[in-house]
Every structure is written in structure tokens, then in C-alpha cells.
Motif scaffolding. Structure first.
Motif, PDB file in Angstrom:
ATOM      1  N   LEU A  78       0.791  -1.258  -0.008  1.00  0.00           N
ATOM      2  CA  LEU A  78      -0.109  -0.168  -0.121  1.00  0.00           C
ATOM      3  C   LEU A  78       0.718   1.399   0.042  1.00  0.00           C
ATOM      4  O   LEU A  78       2.019   0.909   0.388  1.00  0.00           O
ATOM      5  CB  LEU A  78      -0.716   0.150   1.286  1.00  0.00           C
ATOM      6  CG  LEU A  78      -1.821  -1.208   1.398  1.00  0.00           C
ATOM      7  CD1 LEU A  78      -2.616  -0.685   2.574  1.00  0.00           C
ATOM      8  CD2 LEU A  78      -2.972  -1.127   0.230  1.00  0.00           C
ATOM      9  N   ALA A  79       0.336   2.390  -0.488  1.00  0.00           N
ATOM     10  CA  ALA A  79       0.973   3.689  -0.205  1.00  0.00           C
ATOM     11  C   ALA A  79       1.313   3.794   1.136  1.00  0.00           C
ATOM     12  O   ALA A  79       0.365   3.410   1.981  1.00  0.00           O
ATOM     13  CB  ALA A  79       0.028   4.859  -0.909  1.00  0.00           C
ATOM     14  N   PRO A  80       2.312   4.517   1.426  1.00  0.00           N
ATOM     15  CA  PRO A  80       2.667   4.703   3.200  1.00  0.00           C
ATOM     16  C   PRO A  80       1.546   5.305   3.805  1.00  0.00           C
ATOM     17  O   PRO A  80       1.137   4.934   4.766  1.00  0.00           O
ATOM     18  CB  PRO A  80       3.870   5.633   2.867  1.00  0.00           C
ATOM     19  CG  PRO A  80       4.490   5.332   1.497  1.00  0.00           C
ATOM     20  CD  PRO A  80       3.303   5.156   0.899  1.00  0.00           C
ATOM     21  N   ARG A  81       0.922   6.414   3.227  1.00  0.00           N
ATOM     22  CA  ARG A  81      -0.384   6.836   4.170  1.00  0.00           C
ATOM     23  C   ARG A  81      -1.374   5.993   4.351  1.00  0.00           C
ATOM     24  O   ARG A  81      -1.861   6.069   5.228  1.00  0.00           O
ATOM     25  CB  ARG A  81      -0.514   8.273   3.353  1.00  0.00           C
ATOM     26  CG  ARG A  81      -1.374   9.206   4.117  1.00  0.00           C
ATOM     27  CD  ARG A  81      -1.048   9.772   5.591  1.00  0.00           C
ATOM     28  NE  ARG A  81      -0.100  10.629   5.214  1.00  0.00           N
ATOM     29  CZ  ARG A  81       0.797  11.154   6.385  1.00  0.00           C
ATOM     30  NH1 ARG A  81       0.595  10.781   7.757  1.00  0.00           N
ATOM     31  NH2 ARG A  81       1.565  12.366   6.353  1.00  0.00           N
ATOM     32  N   GLU A  82      -1.857   5.293   3.268  1.00  0.00           N
ATOM     33  CA  GLU A  82      -2.738   4.199   3.330  1.00  0.00           C
ATOM     34  C   GLU A  82      -2.452   3.460   4.302  1.00  0.00           C
ATOM     35  O   GLU A  82      -3.401   2.965   5.141  1.00  0.00           O
ATOM     36  CB  GLU A  82      -3.151   3.724   1.851  1.00  0.00           C
ATOM     37  CG  GLU A  82      -3.656   4.536   0.859  1.00  0.00           C
ATOM     38  CD  GLU A  82      -3.824   4.050  -0.464  1.00  0.00           C
ATOM     39  OE1 GLU A  82      -3.509   2.626  -0.726  1.00  0.00           O
ATOM     40  OE2 GLU A  82      -4.340   4.569  -1.541  1.00  0.00           O
ATOM     41  N   ARG A  83      -1.295   2.813   4.321  1.00  0.00           N
ATOM     42  CA  ARG A  83      -0.786   1.858   5.500  1.00  0.00           C
ATOM     43  C   ARG A  83      -1.076   2.374   6.591  1.00  0.00           C
ATOM     44  O   ARG A  83      -1.492   1.668   7.692  1.00  0.00           O
ATOM     45  CB  ARG A  83       0.610   1.321   5.080  1.00  0.00           C
ATOM     46  CG  ARG A  83       1.125   0.378   6.202  1.00  0.00           C
ATOM     47  CD  ARG A  83       2.499  -0.200   5.535  1.00  0.00           C
ATOM     48  NE  ARG A  83       3.537   0.736   5.259  1.00  0.00           N
ATOM     49  CZ  ARG A  83       4.277   1.069   4.159  1.00  0.00           C
ATOM     50  NH1 ARG A  83       3.790   0.239   3.029  1.00  0.00           N
ATOM     51  NH2 ARG A  83       4.836   1.796   4.006  1.00  0.00           N
ATOM     52  N   GLU A  84      -0.514   3.466   7.091  1.00  0.00           N
ATOM     53  CA  GLU A  84      -0.524   4.211   8.297  1.00  0.00           C
ATOM     54  C   GLU A  84      -1.988   4.264   8.543  1.00  0.00           C
ATOM     55  O   GLU A  84      -2.368   3.924   9.914  1.00  0.00           O
ATOM     56  CB  GLU A  84       0.275   5.597   8.215  1.00  0.00           C
ATOM     57  CG  GLU A  84       1.435   5.603   8.063  1.00  0.00           C
ATOM     58  CD  GLU A  84       2.358   6.860   7.790  1.00  0.00           C
ATOM     59  OE1 GLU A  84       3.527   7.012   8.067  1.00  0.00           O
ATOM     60  OE2 GLU A  84       1.475   7.989   7.606  1.00  0.00           O
ATOM     61  N   CYS A  85      -3.043   4.758   7.796  1.00  0.00           N
ATOM     62  CA  CYS A  85      -4.279   4.913   8.297  1.00  0.00           C
ATOM     63  C   CYS A  85      -5.017   3.593   8.652  1.00  0.00           C
ATOM     64  O   CYS A  85      -5.396   3.644   9.579  1.00  0.00           O
ATOM     65  CB  CYS A  85      -5.097   5.552   7.193  1.00  0.00           C
ATOM     66  SG  CYS A  85      -4.785   7.635   7.000  1.00  0.00           S
TER      67      CYS A  85
END
Length: 165
Positions: free
Chosen positions: A110-117
Motif C-alpha cells: 500500500l501507499a505509505p499514508r494508506e498503510r498508516e491509516c
């Protein structure tokens, strides 16, 4: 730091470190990187313990950890990414069940921000507002990144099921 503050931090460390390490592993997908990330977050929390201890130290440590992770992926953004995982993929975790390994591999794609969320919302059980505060973004952005991240995870995990059947 006084010894009573050190004892308080030691108690906090014992309670918080397993949870922070697990979250860091979900964010990074690599055991060594997760250990470094959690350790740095706890070290920075310790450095500010006298002012953090009376508030919400776990929230502070979590915020530090997420910020450190964000800084890391922003620095590496110029690197060329690939969908191919290394053979054997020893970075994922040596003694885990296959479903967990598949989940972490999918999270890594996943894109980093998607993974974080996704990790903050669904693994750490933070509210949309808490996630937005931890990441320094709007609640609407949290909803959007989480939706895209979950959609991506579903697609990857379902694709994996059809290839194994």
C-alpha cells in the motif's frame, strides 16, 4: 530524572513496548526496522517523560512513532519501488502464521499514508479523529486513505486466495 519518574517510565515501557513494536512492524513490514522505530519512539518519549507522563504518554509515543515512520518514507520517496519481494523474505517475521505474513506483505504494497491509516484505525483501534491528529491530516483524508487502503488490501488478499486455489 528522579527515580520515581524512572520507575513510572519503566512501568509504561513494560506496558507500551509490545503494542508499539507490533504497530511498528505493521507499519514497516520489517522486524529490524520495526524494532528501530519502536525503540526510537520510546527513547524520545523518555526524553520528554517529565512533561508527557501526566497526559497521555501512549498517545505521545504513538504520535512520535508515526511521525518517524512518515519521515522515513518521505526520505525514501525518490527510491525506485518494485512489486517483487526478495526470495525467502526473511524481513517479514520468522515465526508467524501464513495469514499474518500475507497481511503484512499486502500492507507493504500500500501507499505509505494508506498503510498508516489502516494500521492506526484497524490495528490500534484509533478513532478517525485520533488518527487524523496522529498523522497531522484532516479526518476526511483519514477516511479517504483508509478506504483506499482497505480496498487495496481486499484486492491483494482475494487475489492471493485465487492463485492458491
Amino acid at each position: 530524572m528522579r527515580s520515581s519518574h524512572q520507575a513510572e517510565f519503566a512501568d509504561f515501557f513494560d506496558l507500551a513496548s509490545p503494542r508499539l513494536l507490533a504497530a511498528a512492524w505493521m507499519l514497516t513490514g520489517e522486524q529490524a526496522a520495526a524494532e528501530d522505530l519502536a525503540q526510537e519512539a520510546l527513547a524520545r518519549t523518555y526524553a520528554r517523560w517529565s512533561s508527557v507522563r501526566t497526559g497521555q504518554p501512549l498517545a505521545f509515543a504513538r504520535r512520535v512513532m508515526v511521525n518517524l515512520h512518515t519521515d522515513t518514507w518521505r526520505k525514501r520517496r525518490r527510491e525506485v519501488l518494485t512489486d517483487e519481494l526478495p526470495e525467502g523474505d526473511a524481513q517479514v517475521g520468522p515465526h508467524l502464521d501464513p495469514q499474518t505474513v500475507d497481511l503484512v506483505r499486502a500492507l507493504r504494497r500500500l501507499a505509505p499514508r494508506e498503510r498508516e491509516c489502516v494500521v492506526l484505525r484497524h490495528y490500534l483501534d484509533l478513532s478517525e479523529k485520533q488518527t487524523a491528529e496522529a498523522l497531522g491530516i484532516s479526518v476526511g483524508s483519514v477516511k479517504n486513505y483508509t478506504m483506499k487502503g482497505l480496498r487495496g488490501l481486499r484486492a491483494q488478499l482475494l487475489e492471493g486466495e485465487t492463485t492458491h486455489v
